[in-house]
Design a protein around this motif. Structure first.
Motif, PDB file in Angstrom:
ATOM      1  N   ALA A   1       0.868  -1.380  -0.028  1.00  0.00           N
ATOM      2  CA  ALA A   1       0.077  -0.056  -0.053  1.00  0.00           C
ATOM      3  C   ALA A   1       0.831   1.177   0.015  1.00  0.00           C
ATOM      4  N   SER A   2       0.188   2.502  -0.479  1.00  0.00           N
ATOM      5  CA  SER A   2       0.963   3.682  -0.646  1.00  0.00           C
ATOM      6  C   SER A   2       0.369   4.328   0.427  1.00  0.00           C
ATOM      7  N   GLU A   3      -0.806   3.916   1.057  1.00  0.00           N
ATOM      8  CA  GLU A   3      -1.442   4.625   2.530  1.00  0.00           C
ATOM      9  C   GLU A   3      -2.338   3.724   2.978  1.00  0.00           C
ATOM     10  N   GLY A   4      -2.704   3.927   4.260  1.00  0.00           N
ATOM     11  CA  GLY A   4      -3.672   2.918   4.828  1.00  0.00           C
ATOM     12  C   GLY A   4      -5.117   3.416   4.713  1.00  0.00           C
ATOM     13  N   GLY A   5      -5.332   4.075   3.718  1.00  0.00           N
ATOM     14  CA  GLY A   5      -6.928   4.301   3.496  1.00  0.00           C
ATOM     15  C   GLY A   5      -7.343   5.423   4.107  1.00  0.00           C
ATOM     16  N   ALA A   6      -8.233   6.446   3.523  1.00  0.00           N
ATOM     17  CA  ALA A   6      -8.786   7.482   4.255  1.00  0.00           C
ATOM     18  C   ALA A   6      -7.581   8.726   4.733  1.00  0.00           C
ATOM     19  N   GLY A   7      -6.578   8.241   4.050  1.00  0.00           N
ATOM     20  CA  GLY A   7      -5.405   9.356   4.224  1.00  0.00           C
ATOM     21  C   GLY A   7      -4.523   9.169   5.376  1.00  0.00           C
ATOM     22  N   THR A   8      -4.860   7.726   6.019  1.00  0.00           N
ATOM     23  CA  THR A   8      -3.953   7.403   7.173  1.00  0.00           C
ATOM     24  C   THR A   8      -2.730   6.690   6.586  1.00  0.00           C
ATOM     25  N   PRO A   9      -1.734   6.691   7.788  1.00  0.00           N
ATOM     26  CA  PRO A   9      -0.389   5.818   7.322  1.00  0.00           C
ATOM     27  C   PRO A   9      -0.658   4.284   7.120  1.00  0.00           C
ATOM     28  N   VAL A  10       0.138   3.927   6.520  1.00  0.00           N
ATOM     29  CA  VAL A  10       0.244   2.162   6.104  1.00  0.00           C
ATOM     30  C   VAL A  10       0.462   1.535   7.651  1.00  0.00           C
ATOM     31  N   PRO A  11      -0.585   0.602   7.953  1.00  0.00           N
ATOM     32  CA  PRO A  11      -0.296   0.126   9.315  1.00  0.00           C
ATOM     33  C   PRO A  11       0.677  -1.068   9.066  1.00  0.00           C
ATOM     34  N   ASP A  12       1.169  -1.541  10.246  1.00  0.00           N
ATOM     35  CA  ASP A  12       2.289  -2.467   9.899  1.00  0.00           C
ATOM     36  C   ASP A  12       1.468  -4.006   9.741  1.00  0.00           C
ATOM     37  N   LEU A  13       0.279  -3.964  10.703  1.00  0.00           N
ATOM     38  CA  LEU A  13      -0.357  -5.364  10.754  1.00  0.00           C
ATOM     39  C   LEU A  13      -1.831  -4.946  10.631  1.00  0.00           C
ATOM     40  N   SER A  14      -2.636  -5.713   9.869  1.00  0.00           N
ATOM     41  CA  SER A  14      -4.188  -5.712  10.059  1.00  0.00           C
ATOM     42  C   SER A  14      -4.541  -6.784  10.505  1.00  0.00           C
ATOM     43  N   ILE A  15      -5.450  -6.961  11.604  1.00  0.00           N
ATOM     44  CA  ILE A  15      -6.096  -7.863  12.347  1.00  0.00           C
ATOM     45  C   ILE A  15      -7.639  -7.681  12.561  1.00  0.00           C
ATOM     46  N   GLU A  16      -7.949  -8.679  11.608  1.00  0.00           N
ATOM     47  CA  GLU A  16      -9.706  -8.787  11.773  1.00  0.00           C
ATOM     48  C   GLU A  16      -9.997  -9.500  12.744  1.00  0.00           C
ATOM     49  N   VAL A  17     -11.294  -8.775  13.614  1.00  0.00           N
ATOM     50  CA  VAL A  17     -11.869  -9.555  14.484  1.00  0.00           C
ATOM     51  C   VAL A  17     -13.031  -9.942  14.490  1.00  0.00           C
ATOM     52  N   ASP A  18     -13.826 -10.506  15.221  1.00  0.00           N
ATOM     53  CA  ASP A  18     -15.274 -10.897  14.924  1.00  0.00           C
ATOM     54  C   ASP A  18     -16.205  -9.762  15.880  1.00  0.00           C
ATOM     55  N   ASP A  19     -15.851  -9.168  16.835  1.00  0.00           N
ATOM     56  CA  ASP A  19     -16.524  -8.075  17.485  1.00  0.00           C
ATOM     57  C   ASP A  19     -15.348  -7.040  17.584  1.00  0.00           C
ATOM     58  N   LEU A  20     -15.681  -5.865  17.015  1.00  0.00           N
ATOM     59  CA  LEU A  20     -14.852  -4.538  16.913  1.00  0.00           C
ATOM     60  C   LEU A  20     -15.172  -3.938  18.202  1.00  0.00           C
TER      61      LEU A  20
END
Length: 116
Positions: free
Chosen positions: A53-72
């Motif tokens: 990625a060139s950005e993290g989406g919505a102008g955010t920095p690129v995160p190091d990790l993305s962790i999907e959960v079942d209950d945010l």
């Protein structure tokens, strides 16, 4: 040849600090502990993915990790209880996820998300 698994490796001199965040807050299982390396994960079958990625989406920095959960909401509550303050969000994004960013004990930017 097929890629079977992708493992993220985070350098630290304090392996034990991972437990408070990855196990206690996010509920990941300690799968392997050699003293010099601790591996947290889940026995669930997951897709192998690698995002570039060139950005993290919505102008955010690129995160190091993305962790999907079942209950945010529960993940946010656990972070708050552990005095971990989100740096972004929680927010529902136009591409179909609700997410927030926090820092792990090693300074890595973590994108915690749920698909809507």
């Amino acid at each position: 040849m097929k890629v079977k698994r992708i493992v993220a490796n985070i350098h630290t001199e304090n392996i034990a600090a991972a437990k408070a965040f990855y196990q206690d807050v996010l509920g990941m299982d300690l799968l392997m502990d050699h003293g010099w390396l601790a591996t947290y994960g889940s026995n669930q079958t997951m897709q192998t993915q690698l995002s570039i990625a060139s950005e993290g989406g919505a102008g955010t920095p690129v995160p190091d990790l993305s962790i999907e959960v079942d209950d945010l909401d529960e993940a946010l509550q656990r972070c708050t209880a552990a005095a971990i303050t989100p740096e972004y969000g929680p927010v529902s994004e136009p591409w179909g996820v609700r997410r927030f960013f926090v820092r792990d004990p090693f300074g890595r930017l973590i994108n915690i998300l749920v698909h809507l």
